[in-house]
Scaffold this motif. Sequence first.
Motif, PDB file in Angstrom:
ATOM      1  N   MET A  30      25.117  70.754  66.092  1.00  0.00           N
ATOM      2  CA  MET A  30      25.598  71.214  67.314  1.00  0.00           C
ATOM      3  C   MET A  30      26.845  70.105  67.826  1.00  0.00           C
ATOM      4  O   MET A  30      26.564  69.067  67.629  1.00  0.00           O
ATOM      5  CB  MET A  30      24.255  71.157  68.505  1.00  0.00           C
ATOM      6  CG  MET A  30      24.891  71.345  69.835  1.00  0.00           C
ATOM      7  SD  MET A  30      23.301  71.167  70.981  1.00  0.00           S
ATOM      8  CE  MET A  30      22.652  72.991  70.688  1.00  0.00           C
ATOM      9  N   PRO A  31      27.663  70.465  68.170  1.00  0.00           N
ATOM     10  CA  PRO A  31      28.858  69.850  68.679  1.00  0.00           C
ATOM     11  C   PRO A  31      28.675  69.007  69.757  1.00  0.00           C
ATOM     12  O   PRO A  31      27.879  69.425  70.636  1.00  0.00           O
ATOM     13  CB  PRO A  31      30.221  70.752  68.729  1.00  0.00           C
ATOM     14  CG  PRO A  31      29.501  72.005  69.017  1.00  0.00           C
ATOM     15  CD  PRO A  31      28.011  72.135  68.227  1.00  0.00           C
ATOM     16  N   PRO A  32      29.250  67.860  70.243  1.00  0.00           N
ATOM     17  CA  PRO A  32      28.984  67.221  71.358  1.00  0.00           C
ATOM     18  C   PRO A  32      29.480  67.991  72.522  1.00  0.00           C
ATOM     19  O   PRO A  32      30.248  68.770  72.637  1.00  0.00           O
ATOM     20  CB  PRO A  32      30.189  66.100  71.200  1.00  0.00           C
ATOM     21  CG  PRO A  32      30.617  65.953  69.943  1.00  0.00           C
ATOM     22  CD  PRO A  32      30.389  67.174  69.166  1.00  0.00           C
ATOM     23  N   SER A  33      28.589  68.006  73.482  1.00  0.00           N
ATOM     24  CA  SER A  33      28.573  68.788  75.029  1.00  0.00           C
ATOM     25  C   SER A  33      29.512  68.238  75.794  1.00  0.00           C
ATOM     26  O   SER A  33      29.824  69.033  76.735  1.00  0.00           O
ATOM     27  CB  SER A  33      27.143  69.137  75.340  1.00  0.00           C
ATOM     28  OG  SER A  33      26.771  67.740  75.872  1.00  0.00           O
ATOM     29  N   GLY A  34      29.664  66.899  75.736  1.00  0.00           N
ATOM     30  CA  GLY A  34      30.731  66.080  77.032  1.00  0.00           C
ATOM     31  C   GLY A  34      29.920  66.163  78.185  1.00  0.00           C
ATOM     32  O   GLY A  34      30.598  65.661  79.144  1.00  0.00           O
ATOM     33  N   ARG A  35      28.507  66.267  77.925  1.00  0.00           N
ATOM     34  CA  ARG A  35      27.614  66.118  79.236  1.00  0.00           C
ATOM     35  C   ARG A  35      26.398  65.014  78.844  1.00  0.00           C
ATOM     36  O   ARG A  35      26.267  64.960  77.815  1.00  0.00           O
ATOM     37  CB  ARG A  35      27.268  67.258  79.921  1.00  0.00           C
ATOM     38  CG  ARG A  35      26.068  68.263  79.045  1.00  0.00           C
ATOM     39  CD  ARG A  35      25.822  69.520  79.716  1.00  0.00           C
ATOM     40  NE  ARG A  35      24.748  70.092  78.989  1.00  0.00           N
ATOM     41  CZ  ARG A  35      23.404  69.831  79.540  1.00  0.00           C
ATOM     42  NH1 ARG A  35      23.348  68.985  80.400  1.00  0.00           N
ATOM     43  NH2 ARG A  35      22.301  70.475  78.656  1.00  0.00           N
ATOM     44  N   HIS A  36      25.792  64.729  80.121  1.00  0.00           N
ATOM     45  CA  HIS A  36      24.685  63.695  80.088  1.00  0.00           C
ATOM     46  C   HIS A  36      23.477  64.684  79.530  1.00  0.00           C
ATOM     47  O   HIS A  36      23.301  65.733  80.138  1.00  0.00           O
ATOM     48  CB  HIS A  36      24.546  63.181  81.291  1.00  0.00           C
ATOM     49  CG  HIS A  36      23.208  62.093  81.629  1.00  0.00           C
ATOM     50  ND1 HIS A  36      23.423  61.031  81.045  1.00  0.00           N
ATOM     51  CD2 HIS A  36      22.239  62.538  81.739  1.00  0.00           C
ATOM     52  CE1 HIS A  36      22.234  60.452  81.368  1.00  0.00           C
ATOM     53  NE2 HIS A  36      21.403  61.323  81.677  1.00  0.00           N
ATOM     54  N   HIS A  37      22.572  63.729  78.716  1.00  0.00           N
ATOM     55  CA  HIS A  37      21.456  64.501  78.345  1.00  0.00           C
ATOM     56  C   HIS A  37      20.314  63.545  78.655  1.00  0.00           C
ATOM     57  O   HIS A  37      20.533  62.420  78.052  1.00  0.00           O
ATOM     58  CB  HIS A  37      21.366  64.771  76.800  1.00  0.00           C
ATOM     59  CG  HIS A  37      22.467  66.028  76.524  1.00  0.00           C
ATOM     60  ND1 HIS A  37      22.356  67.222  76.671  1.00  0.00           N
ATOM     61  CD2 HIS A  37      23.916  65.742  76.095  1.00  0.00           C
ATOM     62  CE1 HIS A  37      23.355  67.863  76.208  1.00  0.00           C
ATOM     63  NE2 HIS A  37      24.235  66.874  75.800  1.00  0.00           N
ATOM     64  N   ASP A  38      19.175  63.744  79.217  1.00  0.00           N
ATOM     65  CA  ASP A  38      18.035  63.101  79.701  1.00  0.00           C
ATOM     66  C   ASP A  38      17.223  63.207  78.331  1.00  0.00           C
ATOM     67  O   ASP A  38      16.614  64.349  78.265  1.00  0.00           O
ATOM     68  CB  ASP A  38      17.437  63.222  80.945  1.00  0.00           C
ATOM     69  CG  ASP A  38      18.227  62.915  82.168  1.00  0.00           C
ATOM     70  OD1 ASP A  38      18.536  61.867  81.769  1.00  0.00           O
ATOM     71  OD2 ASP A  38      18.072  63.612  82.939  1.00  0.00           O
ATOM     72  N   LEU A  39      17.085  62.362  77.462  1.00  0.00           N
ATOM     73  CA  LEU A  39      16.204  62.563  76.062  1.00  0.00           C
ATOM     74  C   LEU A  39      14.954  61.778  76.646  1.00  0.00           C
ATOM     75  O   LEU A  39      14.937  60.579  76.729  1.00  0.00           O
ATOM     76  CB  LEU A  39      17.022  61.954  75.002  1.00  0.00           C
ATOM     77  CG  LEU A  39      18.349  62.439  74.588  1.00  0.00           C
ATOM     78  CD1 LEU A  39      18.914  61.702  73.487  1.00  0.00           C
ATOM     79  CD2 LEU A  39      18.268  63.912  74.366  1.00  0.00           C
ATOM     80  N   THR A  40      13.868  62.507  76.478  1.00  0.00           N
ATOM     81  CA  THR A  40      12.490  61.919  76.925  1.00  0.00           C
ATOM     82  C   THR A  40      11.591  62.393  75.640  1.00  0.00           C
ATOM     83  O   THR A  40      11.707  63.226  75.185  1.00  0.00           O
ATOM     84  CB  THR A  40      12.034  62.566  77.950  1.00  0.00           C
ATOM     85  OG1 THR A  40      11.767  63.777  77.975  1.00  0.00           O
ATOM     86  CG2 THR A  40      13.019  62.353  79.263  1.00  0.00           C
ATOM     87  N   GLY A  41      10.579  61.785  76.028  1.00  0.00           N
ATOM     88  CA  GLY A  41       9.340  62.187  75.129  1.00  0.00           C
ATOM     89  C   GLY A  41       8.616  63.335  75.789  1.00  0.00           C
ATOM     90  O   GLY A  41       9.084  63.803  76.940  1.00  0.00           O
ATOM     91  N   PRO A  42       7.517  63.982  75.341  1.00  0.00           N
ATOM     92  CA  PRO A  42       6.931  64.933  75.853  1.00  0.00           C
ATOM     93  C   PRO A  42       6.070  64.787  77.190  1.00  0.00           C
ATOM     94  O   PRO A  42       5.617  65.635  77.825  1.00  0.00           O
ATOM     95  CB  PRO A  42       6.082  65.577  74.623  1.00  0.00           C
ATOM     96  CG  PRO A  42       5.815  64.259  73.952  1.00  0.00           C
ATOM     97  CD  PRO A  42       6.900  63.411  74.099  1.00  0.00           C
ATOM     98  N   GLU A  43       5.999  63.622  77.670  1.00  0.00           N
ATOM     99  CA  GLU A  43       5.270  63.254  78.606  1.00  0.00           C
ATOM    100  C   GLU A  43       5.701  61.769  79.254  1.00  0.00           C
ATOM    101  O   GLU A  43       6.203  60.957  78.640  1.00  0.00           O
ATOM    102  CB  GLU A  43       3.707  63.100  78.324  1.00  0.00           C
ATOM    103  CG  GLU A  43       3.507  61.920  77.162  1.00  0.00           C
ATOM    104  CD  GLU A  43       2.140  62.075  76.466  1.00  0.00           C
ATOM    105  OE1 GLU A  43       1.271  63.080  76.885  1.00  0.00           O
ATOM    106  OE2 GLU A  43       1.651  61.243  75.739  1.00  0.00           O
TER     107      GLU A  43
END
Length: 97
Positions: free
Chosen positions: A1-14
């Motif tokens: 997937m190419p860079p989106s140029g936006r912020h991503h909140d990467l979290t665990g499942p809980e």
Amino acid sequence: MPPSGRHHDLTGPESFTFEGLAGVLTGIAGIPVSYTDVPARVLVEELARSGEDPWWTYAYSTMFASVREDRWGTVSGEVLRLTGRASSSVAEVLART
């Protein structure tokens, strides 16, 4: 997937609390682990007394403050969306180490 140029909140499942994390550690280690709420001032004093680098003292104290304030309580589906794989729980990560 190419860079989106936006912020991503990467979290665990809980999300988890310090008490919940102590419970996970108890289950994995097989020995009782408990959480003791240490005031931020006391943590900073103890780290300074032990010779911890001021930068790390700041990093630890602000990280713990963020968890206390539930700033990391959000759970997102971004890991699955970006990678096609579900994120791992704290228990799963700790059990692998």
